[in-house]
Write a protein that holds these residues in place. Sequence first.
Motif, PDB file in Angstrom:
ATOM      1  N   GLY A 119       4.759  -2.848  -7.200  1.00  8.87           N
ATOM      2  CA  GLY A 119       3.373  -2.689  -7.392  1.00  8.87           C
ATOM      3  C   GLY A 119       2.823  -1.496  -6.901  1.00  8.87           C
ATOM      4  O   GLY A 119       2.018  -0.696  -7.367  1.00  8.87           O
ATOM      5  N   VAL A 120       3.461  -1.033  -5.633  1.00 11.62           N
ATOM      6  CA  VAL A 120       3.183   0.375  -4.950  1.00 11.62           C
ATOM      7  C   VAL A 120       3.506   1.272  -5.920  1.00 11.62           C
ATOM      8  O   VAL A 120       2.634   2.368  -5.988  1.00 11.62           O
ATOM      9  CB  VAL A 120       3.673   0.411  -3.537  1.00 11.62           C
ATOM     10  CG1 VAL A 120       3.539   2.020  -3.048  1.00 11.62           C
ATOM     11  CG2 VAL A 120       3.372  -0.657  -2.545  1.00 11.62           C
ATOM     12  N   VAL A 121       4.514   1.223  -6.378  1.00 10.26           N
ATOM     13  CA  VAL A 121       5.192   2.375  -7.418  1.00 10.26           C
ATOM     14  C   VAL A 121       4.120   2.633  -8.551  1.00 10.26           C
ATOM     15  O   VAL A 121       3.761   3.615  -9.044  1.00 10.26           O
ATOM     16  CB  VAL A 121       6.640   2.411  -7.683  1.00 10.26           C
ATOM     17  CG1 VAL A 121       6.965   3.236  -8.752  1.00 10.26           C
ATOM     18  CG2 VAL A 121       7.531   2.600  -6.553  1.00 10.26           C
TER      19      VAL A 121
ATOM     20  N   SER B 196       2.944 -12.621 -10.419  1.00  5.12           N
ATOM     21  CA  SER B 196       2.699 -11.695  -9.591  1.00  5.12           C
ATOM     22  C   SER B 196       2.602 -10.279 -10.021  1.00  5.12           C
ATOM     23  O   SER B 196       1.895  -9.282  -9.324  1.00  5.12           O
ATOM     24  CB  SER B 196       3.295 -11.825  -8.203  1.00  5.12           C
ATOM     25  OG  SER B 196       4.715 -11.708  -8.530  1.00  5.12           O
ATOM     26  N   VAL B 197       3.842  -9.952 -10.869  1.00  3.73           N
ATOM     27  CA  VAL B 197       3.439  -8.573 -11.311  1.00  3.73           C
ATOM     28  C   VAL B 197       3.063  -8.273 -12.772  1.00  3.73           C
ATOM     29  O   VAL B 197       3.241  -7.350 -13.196  1.00  3.73           O
ATOM     30  CB  VAL B 197       5.249  -8.014 -11.273  1.00  3.73           C
ATOM     31  CG1 VAL B 197       5.659  -8.021  -9.881  1.00  3.73           C
ATOM     32  CG2 VAL B 197       6.123  -8.806 -12.112  1.00  3.73           C
TER      33      VAL B 197
ATOM     34  N   LEU C 191       1.165  -0.228 -15.240  1.00  6.53           N
ATOM     35  CA  LEU C 191       2.298   0.680 -15.304  1.00  6.53           C
ATOM     36  C   LEU C 191       2.475   1.363 -16.887  1.00  6.53           C
ATOM     37  O   LEU C 191       2.587   2.485 -17.046  1.00  6.53           O
ATOM     38  CB  LEU C 191       3.423   0.166 -14.644  1.00  6.53           C
ATOM     39  CG  LEU C 191       4.868   1.204 -15.184  1.00  6.53           C
ATOM     40  CD1 LEU C 191       4.662   2.492 -14.047  1.00  6.53           C
ATOM     41  CD2 LEU C 191       6.106   0.645 -14.321  1.00  6.53           C
ATOM     42  N   LEU C 192       2.420   0.269 -17.815  1.00  5.24           N
ATOM     43  CA  LEU C 192       2.773   0.642 -19.169  1.00  5.24           C
ATOM     44  C   LEU C 192       1.442   1.445 -19.895  1.00  5.24           C
ATOM     45  O   LEU C 192       1.594   2.116 -20.505  1.00  5.24           O
ATOM     46  CB  LEU C 192       3.018  -0.567 -20.078  1.00  5.24           C
ATOM     47  CG  LEU C 192       4.342  -1.084 -19.560  1.00  5.24           C
ATOM     48  CD1 LEU C 192       4.389  -2.524 -20.454  1.00  5.24           C
ATOM     49  CD2 LEU C 192       5.577  -0.317 -19.897  1.00  5.24           C
ATOM     50  N   ALA C 193       0.255   1.204 -19.192  1.00  6.34           N
ATOM     51  CA  ALA C 193      -1.044   1.893 -19.852  1.00  6.34           C
ATOM     52  C   ALA C 193      -0.756   3.454 -19.082  1.00  6.34           C
ATOM     53  O   ALA C 193      -1.111   4.154 -19.955  1.00  6.34           O
ATOM     54  CB  ALA C 193      -2.203   1.326 -19.185  1.00  6.34           C
TER      55      ALA C 193
ATOM     56  N   GLU D 152      -7.310  -5.103  -7.120  1.00  8.84           N
ATOM     57  CA  GLU D 152      -6.821  -6.290  -7.792  1.00  8.84           C
ATOM     58  C   GLU D 152      -6.644  -5.585  -9.368  1.00  8.84           C
ATOM     59  O   GLU D 152      -6.036  -6.217 -10.032  1.00  8.84           O
ATOM     60  CB  GLU D 152      -7.898  -7.382  -7.628  1.00  8.84           C
ATOM     61  CG  GLU D 152      -7.554  -8.557  -8.593  1.00  8.84           C
ATOM     62  CD  GLU D 152      -8.599  -9.640  -8.311  1.00  8.84           C
ATOM     63  OE1 GLU D 152      -8.688 -10.433  -9.222  1.00  8.84           O
ATOM     64  OE2 GLU D 152      -9.067  -9.942  -7.205  1.00  8.84           O
ATOM     65  N   LEU D 153      -7.764  -4.898  -9.842  1.00 10.64           N
ATOM     66  CA  LEU D 153      -8.066  -4.270 -10.770  1.00 10.64           C
ATOM     67  C   LEU D 153      -6.665  -3.715 -11.332  1.00 10.64           C
ATOM     68  O   LEU D 153      -6.067  -3.617 -12.490  1.00 10.64           O
ATOM     69  CB  LEU D 153      -9.198  -3.387 -11.057  1.00 10.64           C
ATOM     70  CG  LEU D 153      -9.373  -2.942 -12.631  1.00 10.64           C
ATOM     71  CD1 LEU D 153      -9.766  -4.052 -13.482  1.00 10.64           C
ATOM     72  CD2 LEU D 153     -10.417  -1.985 -12.257  1.00 10.64           C
ATOM     73  N   PHE D 154      -5.752  -2.987 -10.411  1.00 12.03           N
ATOM     74  CA  PHE D 154      -4.907  -2.353 -10.836  1.00 12.03           C
ATOM     75  C   PHE D 154      -3.363  -2.748 -10.194  1.00 12.03           C
ATOM     76  O   PHE D 154      -2.514  -2.069 -10.165  1.00 12.03           O
ATOM     77  CB  PHE D 154      -4.927  -0.905 -10.071  1.00 12.03           C
ATOM     78  CG  PHE D 154      -5.860  -0.135 -10.939  1.00 12.03           C
ATOM     79  CD1 PHE D 154      -5.803   0.269 -11.958  1.00 12.03           C
ATOM     80  CD2 PHE D 154      -7.285   0.189 -10.334  1.00 12.03           C
ATOM     81  CE1 PHE D 154      -7.086   0.822 -12.905  1.00 12.03           C
ATOM     82  CE2 PHE D 154      -8.306   0.744 -10.904  1.00 12.03           C
ATOM     83  CZ  PHE D 154      -8.262   1.093 -12.245  1.00 12.03           C
ATOM     84  N   GLY D 155      -3.527  -4.127  -9.886  1.00 12.41           N
ATOM     85  CA  GLY D 155      -2.326  -4.856  -9.637  1.00 12.41           C
ATOM     86  C   GLY D 155      -1.758  -4.782  -8.244  1.00 12.41           C
ATOM     87  O   GLY D 155      -0.789  -5.630  -8.195  1.00 12.41           O
ATOM     88  N   LEU D 156      -2.498  -4.184  -7.241  1.00 12.12           N
ATOM     89  CA  LEU D 156      -1.614  -4.008  -5.905  1.00 12.12           C
ATOM     90  C   LEU D 156      -2.087  -5.316  -5.284  1.00 12.12           C
ATOM     91  O   LEU D 156      -1.157  -5.657  -4.218  1.00 12.12           O
ATOM     92  CB  LEU D 156      -2.437  -2.723  -5.295  1.00 12.12           C
ATOM     93  CG  LEU D 156      -1.655  -2.183  -4.114  1.00 12.12           C
ATOM     94  CD1 LEU D 156      -0.171  -1.778  -4.379  1.00 12.12           C
ATOM     95  CD2 LEU D 156      -2.040  -1.046  -3.646  1.00 12.12           C
ATOM     96  N   ARG D 157      -3.230  -5.857  -5.412  1.00  9.81           N
ATOM     97  CA  ARG D 157      -3.652  -6.928  -4.754  1.00  9.81           C
ATOM     98  C   ARG D 157      -2.742  -8.115  -4.901  1.00  9.81           C
ATOM     99  O   ARG D 157      -2.356  -9.021  -4.205  1.00  9.81           O
ATOM    100  CB  ARG D 157      -5.010  -7.346  -4.654  1.00  9.81           C
ATOM    101  CG  ARG D 157      -5.512  -8.518  -3.687  1.00  9.81           C
ATOM    102  CD  ARG D 157      -7.030  -9.149  -4.230  1.00  9.81           C
ATOM    103  NE  ARG D 157      -7.399 -10.183  -3.283  1.00  9.81           N
ATOM    104  CZ  ARG D 157      -8.238 -11.043  -3.597  1.00  9.81           C
ATOM    105  NH1 ARG D 157      -8.831 -10.934  -4.748  1.00  9.81           N
ATOM    106  NH2 ARG D 157      -8.642 -12.067  -2.548  1.00  9.81           N
TER     107      ARG D 157
END
Length: 258
Positions: A25-27, A97-98, A105-107, A159-164
């Motif tokens: 998620g961080v990457v 969760s991912v 990431l794909l976007a 949350e919008l970008f998956g980190l939360r």
Amino acid sequence: MTQIIQNADTDRGNVVGRIIAFLYGVVAYVVFFVTFLYAIGFVENLLVPKTIDSGSTGPTTVALIVNLVLMSIFAVQHSVMARPQFKRWWTRFVPPSVERTTYVLLASLALALLFWQWRPMPQVVWQISDARIATAMTCLSFVGWLIVLTSTFLINHFELFGLRQVAVNLVGREMPAPRFRTPLFYHFVRHPIYLGFIIAFWAAPTMSVGHLLFSAVTTTYIFVGIWLEERDLIGVFGDEYRRYRERVSMLLPWRKST
């Protein structure tokens, strides 16, 4: 004793899996943020190696086809993977969760492909000769980018970008149910992120054919995206979102919603 050892091994495996998901998620978030910053330079023709108007030119027809294909790749990926039906299917293979992390990431990779393979069409459609007005237009474009970024933080940027999601998963918790909120900009327009993009894309002191194509296609996609997104939001929030849509304008803060 054997069962205890097996349970301990399972727990260790779960912890390792959560750590890997978090690092993933961080990457993915770093890739997104670099891509977002590059997008600003790309559209504004500033600082980055390849911009919307830089690079060697070729036949206009070829450039038009290639650019439309690149934008279509992003639009299809961005729209299809965001739909609840796809998410339900996708999470049969990818841990929930991912799911958002993978989508982001794909976007980002689809955008990176667009930046890399974009064919410039530098013929000028309009150019503002007055330096003060040109500077004001550039500043307005950056205001648009600022609206985009600020709006993401208003509704929970991470949350919008998956980190939360991966952070919550790391500590072994479940994501809370979504809540409907309308902070700050969302009191005046339903989609300030999209409004910011439209401002950023169109407030150009020099508008090339390529920039015009990019702005026109992305604006069209924004309206399609709004229609799809609002259908999903009604599915989640029901009458609460319908009432919000009745009282708040879609994009123009001074125009009543119909």
